[in-house]
Design an enzyme around this catalytic site. Structure first.
Site, PDB file in Angstrom:
ATOM      1  N   HIS A 145       0.850  -1.190   0.000  1.00  0.00           N
ATOM      2  CA  HIS A 145       0.000   0.000   0.000  1.00  0.00           C
ATOM      3  C   HIS A 145       0.886   1.240   0.000  1.00  0.00           C
ATOM      4  CE1 HIS A 145      -2.285  -3.328   1.705  1.00  0.00           C
ATOM      5  NE2 HIS A 145      -3.355  -2.751   1.214  1.00  0.00           N
ATOM      6  N   GLY A 180      -3.354  -3.941  11.210  1.00  0.00           N
ATOM      7  CA  GLY A 180      -3.713  -4.429   9.876  1.00  0.00           C
ATOM      8  C   GLY A 180      -5.207  -4.665   9.867  1.00  0.00           C
ATOM      9  N   PRO A 181      -5.698  -5.464  10.839  1.00  0.00           N
ATOM     10  CA  PRO A 181      -7.149  -5.495  11.024  1.00  0.00           C
ATOM     11  C   PRO A 181      -7.568  -4.103  11.502  1.00  0.00           C
ATOM     12  CG  PRO A 181      -6.086  -7.380  12.074  1.00  0.00           C
ATOM     13  CD  PRO A 181      -5.003  -6.407  11.712  1.00  0.00           C
ATOM     14  N   HIS A 205      -4.610   4.006  -3.128  1.00  0.00           N
ATOM     15  CA  HIS A 205      -4.585   3.267  -1.855  1.00  0.00           C
ATOM     16  C   HIS A 205      -3.622   2.077  -1.901  1.00  0.00           C
ATOM     17  CE1 HIS A 205      -6.174   0.901   1.555  1.00  0.00           C
ATOM     18  NE2 HIS A 205      -6.012  -0.111   0.719  1.00  0.00           N
ATOM     19  N   ARG A 247     -16.893 -19.411  38.484  1.00  0.00           N
ATOM     20  CA  ARG A 247     -16.734 -17.947  38.424  1.00  0.00           C
ATOM     21  C   ARG A 247     -16.540 -17.407  39.839  1.00  0.00           C
ATOM     22  NH1 ARG A 247     -22.441 -15.111  38.542  1.00  0.00           N
ATOM     23  NH2 ARG A 247     -23.712 -16.830  39.241  1.00  0.00           N
ATOM     24  N   HIS A 252     -27.477 -16.899  24.852  1.00  0.00           N
ATOM     25  CA  HIS A 252     -26.409 -16.705  25.832  1.00  0.00           C
ATOM     26  C   HIS A 252     -25.624 -17.986  26.126  1.00  0.00           C
ATOM     27  CE1 HIS A 252     -28.219 -12.872  26.286  1.00  0.00           C
ATOM     28  NE2 HIS A 252     -27.586 -12.554  27.394  1.00  0.00           N
TER      29      HIS A 252
HETATM   30  C1  LIG Z   1     -10.983  -5.229   9.647  1.00  0.00           C
HETATM   31  C2  LIG Z   1     -10.475  -4.973   8.265  1.00  0.00           C
HETATM   32  N1  LIG Z   1     -11.335  -4.952   7.252  1.00  0.00           N
HETATM   33  C3  LIG Z   1     -10.905  -4.761   5.984  1.00  0.00           C
HETATM   34  C4  LIG Z   1      -9.582  -4.585   5.732  1.00  0.00           C
HETATM   35  C5  LIG Z   1      -9.083  -4.431   4.296  1.00  0.00           C
HETATM   36  N2  LIG Z   1      -8.666  -3.030   4.098  1.00  0.00           N
HETATM   37  C6  LIG Z   1      -7.387  -2.662   4.180  1.00  0.00           C
HETATM   38  S1  LIG Z   1      -7.179  -1.017   3.968  1.00  0.00           S
HETATM   39  C7  LIG Z   1      -8.821  -0.787   3.692  1.00  0.00           C
HETATM   40  C8  LIG Z   1      -9.368   0.584   3.393  1.00  0.00           C
HETATM   41  C9  LIG Z   1      -8.909   1.532   4.405  1.00  0.00           C
HETATM   42  O1  LIG Z   1      -9.197   2.833   4.061  1.00  0.00           O
HETATM   43  P1  LIG Z   1      -8.411   3.983   4.801  1.00  0.00           P
HETATM   44  O2  LIG Z   1      -8.291   3.715   6.211  1.00  0.00           O
HETATM   45  O3  LIG Z   1      -9.047   5.265   4.388  1.00  0.00           O
HETATM   46  O4  LIG Z   1      -6.957   3.882   4.199  1.00  0.00           O
HETATM   47  P2  LIG Z   1      -6.364   4.657   2.959  1.00  0.00           P
HETATM   48  O5  LIG Z   1      -7.227   4.333   1.786  1.00  0.00           O
HETATM   49  O6  LIG Z   1      -6.394   6.086   3.299  1.00  0.00           O
HETATM   50  O7  LIG Z   1      -4.991   4.101   2.821  1.00  0.00           O
HETATM   51  C10 LIG Z   1      -9.512  -1.993   3.790  1.00  0.00           C
HETATM   52  C11 LIG Z   1     -10.970  -2.125   3.609  1.00  0.00           C
HETATM   53  C12 LIG Z   1      -8.703  -4.624   6.844  1.00  0.00           C
HETATM   54  N3  LIG Z   1      -7.392  -4.485   6.691  1.00  0.00           N
HETATM   55  N4  LIG Z   1      -9.178  -4.787   8.080  1.00  0.00           N
END
Ligand SMILES: Cc1ncc(C[n+]2csc(CCOP(=O)(O)OP(=O)(O)O)c2C)c(N)n1
Length: 681
Positions: A35, A124-125, A265, A360, A476
């Protein structure tokens, strides 16, 4: 954007920021993936942050009083890698940058905690980093209140993108930070209006400024390419008495043909466009080449922190010895010597008294002896304190005016709690544990997985762990959650059978340095099965013979948690008929799996029929039923095959057939050669 004007207005700054952009373009091109746009857009913000504000020392990257920098928008990993390389972190060589995203490199696709010093957390997530940061900032507050401002006084800086702010967990994080007035938390929002599918406005119309303000934050809005504005905003943010969000208006992929588009991106690998972008920057050196004067300017920034760190060390040395020892011990994730003794004493007392308790409640009793000897524990619950039994009398409550409180009311925020606990563990010096219902493992799961991946010992206290919770019904009642947790690598799932096993599980969870623990605990009362005191921690072996067969061993019953009692009752029934039956308690599969063959064979010898009993789904049990010298046609499973139902617990056990009689009957059938497939086989 008029790049020339930017370059002319602040030439030194421009050169440093361009180094980040150029390295990003080169690394992504070499990897042919990654990226590019985010690091190119946020290079100015990051340069000013590292040059003028961030307290860090690449020669001592883990110095406890450093500021923490969290790249929540983890896909922009090259931003972090470039900064670490440029400022002189030993781990981050130019070769690592060249090996971006390749096998064996420290420069994984997204920043991985533990791969290189300077990576504070795995991101990353999207949303995880900003949610971790709440825990980092809370840990700083707690430690400052405990050890004094002289030795704990640092900020947590976060770079978050639109994606992080769109993820639900960010709402949990933002509202927590606002409520607790975490004024040393500063979020830099990469406000570029671009995500993968297109402009943010395709899917969102949130006014982020109002959103943060309404949660109790201060908000500043700046041009994210103006170094003076960035510097001024950071200066102001540090002075505030609230957390601050700086909305940095930026251009994704600045200076590239793909600028301001969603194409910007991802991986910008076109060779001509890459050269054109470098040309526009006025960057004349070849791939991966940073002009010597630019590199040394960056190294000078990196070198600056050493003096501050040395001054800190002198101040630290003036602390009383006991405080220093506790501080260092907790950072090293070592437990106090007293822990083992208090657990042993507790076990002895419990075996003698043999109480009937829900695990618990057992857990609370254990925490009552642990928390006073482990000042680094910080407990909490996602609005289920009374149900999770996570609060002990001596902890005090963490709040704006009681920063040394060690109990956090997380509110109804399971995911935010789990992520913030990870942040606390990563910050260092704190052992976080937090509770919710086992069923809501689902809500906390993304952060539980990352705790496992990052190798940090966060403790997840999951109560109400089966249909045994009764009337709250199937929504639950967890049935698949043990299997999900057990399926996660590097996770210890403890399902203790009584108060003694609960104490052993806690001891293991708190002595772990690099594995998170899930404590699966009951709502319903359980008899003490460990009535004979053993100083040894039997749970450490994962499974052990709780009660052996009388006479010839013809059956082995394997059980965990609340079903151990049922297995014991089945053993009585079978013994009355002369069928020798062994009961194996299996509080932690993962630890049993780690035992040597000889031990596993002693516990699970071949020959007898085997029946496993657990009030959850069968998934995973075949490992112990068919594997380990077992045989399919000589094994059976008593447990859940569907979702639960709403009724009193005893009725549910009866209706779903999880009873001593059903276990005994299964054994009789197997001994008679009447094997039947389980509904799930
Ligand atoms: C939980 C999660 N969902 C989806 C993704 C896949 N993903 C990576 S970057 C992105 C878009 C992010 O947009 P933004 O934060 O605006 O980043 P920019 O385009 O500015 O680099 C997605 C959907 C991820 N990494 N984590």
């Amino acid at each position: 954007m008029d790049l020339k004007a930017l370059a002319t207005a602040h030439p030194d700054h421009w050169a440093k920021a361009t180094a980040i952009r150029a390295l990003t373009l080169d690394a992504v091109a070499a990897a042919n993936s990654g990226h590019s746009g985010m690091p190119m857009g946020m290079a100015d913000v990051a340069t000013v942050l590292f040059e003028k504000h961030l307290k860090f020392d690449p020669s001592q990257p883990n110095w406890p009083d450093r500021d923490r920098f969290i790249l929540s928008a983890g896909h922009g990993s090259m931003l972090l890698y470039a900064l670490l390389y440029l400022t002189g972190y030993e781990d981050m060589t130019l070769d690592e940058i060249k090996a971006f995203r390749q096998w064996g490199s420290r420069t994984a696709g997204h920043p991985e905690y533990g791969h290189a010093a300077g990576i504070e957390t795995t991101t990353g997530p999207l949303g995880q980093g900003i949610a971790n940061s709440v825990g980092f900032a809370m840990a700083e507050e707690i430690q400052r209140a405990t050890y004094g401002k002289k030795v704990v006084d640092h900020y947590t800086y976060v770079i978050a993108g639109d994606g992080c702010l769109m993820e639900g967990v960010s709402q949990e994080a933002i509202t927590l930070a606002g409520r607790h007035r975490l004024s040393k938390l500063i979020v830099l929002w990469d406000n570029n209006n671009i995500t993968i599918d297109g402009p943010v406005t395709l899917a969102d119309r949130t006014d982020q400024v109002m959103r943060f303000k309404s949660a109790g934050w201060a908000v500043l809005e700046i041009d994210g390419h103006d170094p003076e504005a960035i510097d001024a905003a950071l200066t102001q943010a540090k002075k505030g008495n609230k957390p601050t969000m700086v909305a940095c208006k930026t251009h994704i992929a600045l200076g590239h043909a793909a600028q301001d588009t969603s194409k910007g991106h991802g991986a910008l690998t076109d060779a001509d466009q890459l050269l054109a972008a470098k040309e526009a920057y006025g960057w004349k050196t070849g791939p991966f080449e940073v002009p010597a004067e630019v590199k040394s300017a960056w190294e000078a920034i990196g070198a600056r922190g050493a003096e501050t760190r040395r001054a800190w060390e002198e101040r630290f040395d003036t602390l009383p010895r006991g405080k220093r020892e506790t501080f260092n011990r907790a950072y090293a994730r070592e437990v106090p010597k007293k822990l083992s003794a208090v657990i042993k004493a507790f076990k002895k007392q419990t075996s003698e008294a043999a109480p009937k308790l829900a695990t618990r409640a057992s857990s609370e009793k254990v925490l009552e002896v642990i928390n006073p000897v482990m000042p680094e524990t910080v407990g909490g619950s996602a609005d289920l304190t009374g149900s999770n039994n996570t609060k002990t009398a001596d902890l005090g409550v963490f709040d704006v005016d009681s920063r040394n409180g060690r109990y956090v009311y997380w509110g109804v925020r399971e995911h935010g709690m789990a992520a913030a606990m990870n942040g606390m563990a990563l910050h260092g010096g704190i052992r976080p544990y937090g509770g919710t219902f086992m069923c809501f493992t689902d809500y906390a799961r993304p952060s539980m997985r990352l705790a496992a991946l990052m190798k940090i010992p966060t403790v997840f206290v999951m109560t109400h762990d089966s249909i045994g919770l009764g009337e709250d019904g199937p929504t639950h009642q967890p049935v698949e959650h043990l299997a999900i947790s057990r399926a996660t690598p590097n996770t210890h799932v403890f399902r203790p059978a009584d108060t003694v096993e609960t104490a052993e599980a806690w001891e293991l969870a708190l002595t772990s340095k690099d594995t998170p623990s899930v404590l699966s605990l009951t709502r319903q009362g359980l008899s003490t099965v460990r009535t004979e005191h053993k100083t040894k921690n039997l749970t450490a072996q994962g499974a052990y013979v709780l009660a052996d067969a009388e006479g010839k061993r013809r059956a082995i019953l394997l059980a965990t948690g609340s079903e151990v009692e049922i297995a014991m009752a089945a053993r009585d029934l079978l013994h009355a008929e002369g069928i020798g039956t062994r009961v194996v308690s299996m509080p932690c599969w993962e630890l049993f799996e780690a035992q040597d063959d000889a031990y596993r064979k002693r516990v699970l010898p071949g020959g007898p029929v085997r029946v496993a009993v657990e009030a959850g789904i069968r998934f995973g049990w075949d490992r112990w039923l068919f594997g380990e010298r077992g045989r399919r046609e000589k094994s059976g499973f008593i447990g859940m095959h569907e979702f639960g139902a709403s009724a009193p617990a005893a009725k549910l056990y009866e209706e779903f057939g999880i009873t001593a009689e059903a276990v005994a009957q299964k054994v009789r059938d197997l001994l008679d050669g009447k094997w039947a497939p389980s509904p799930l086989v």
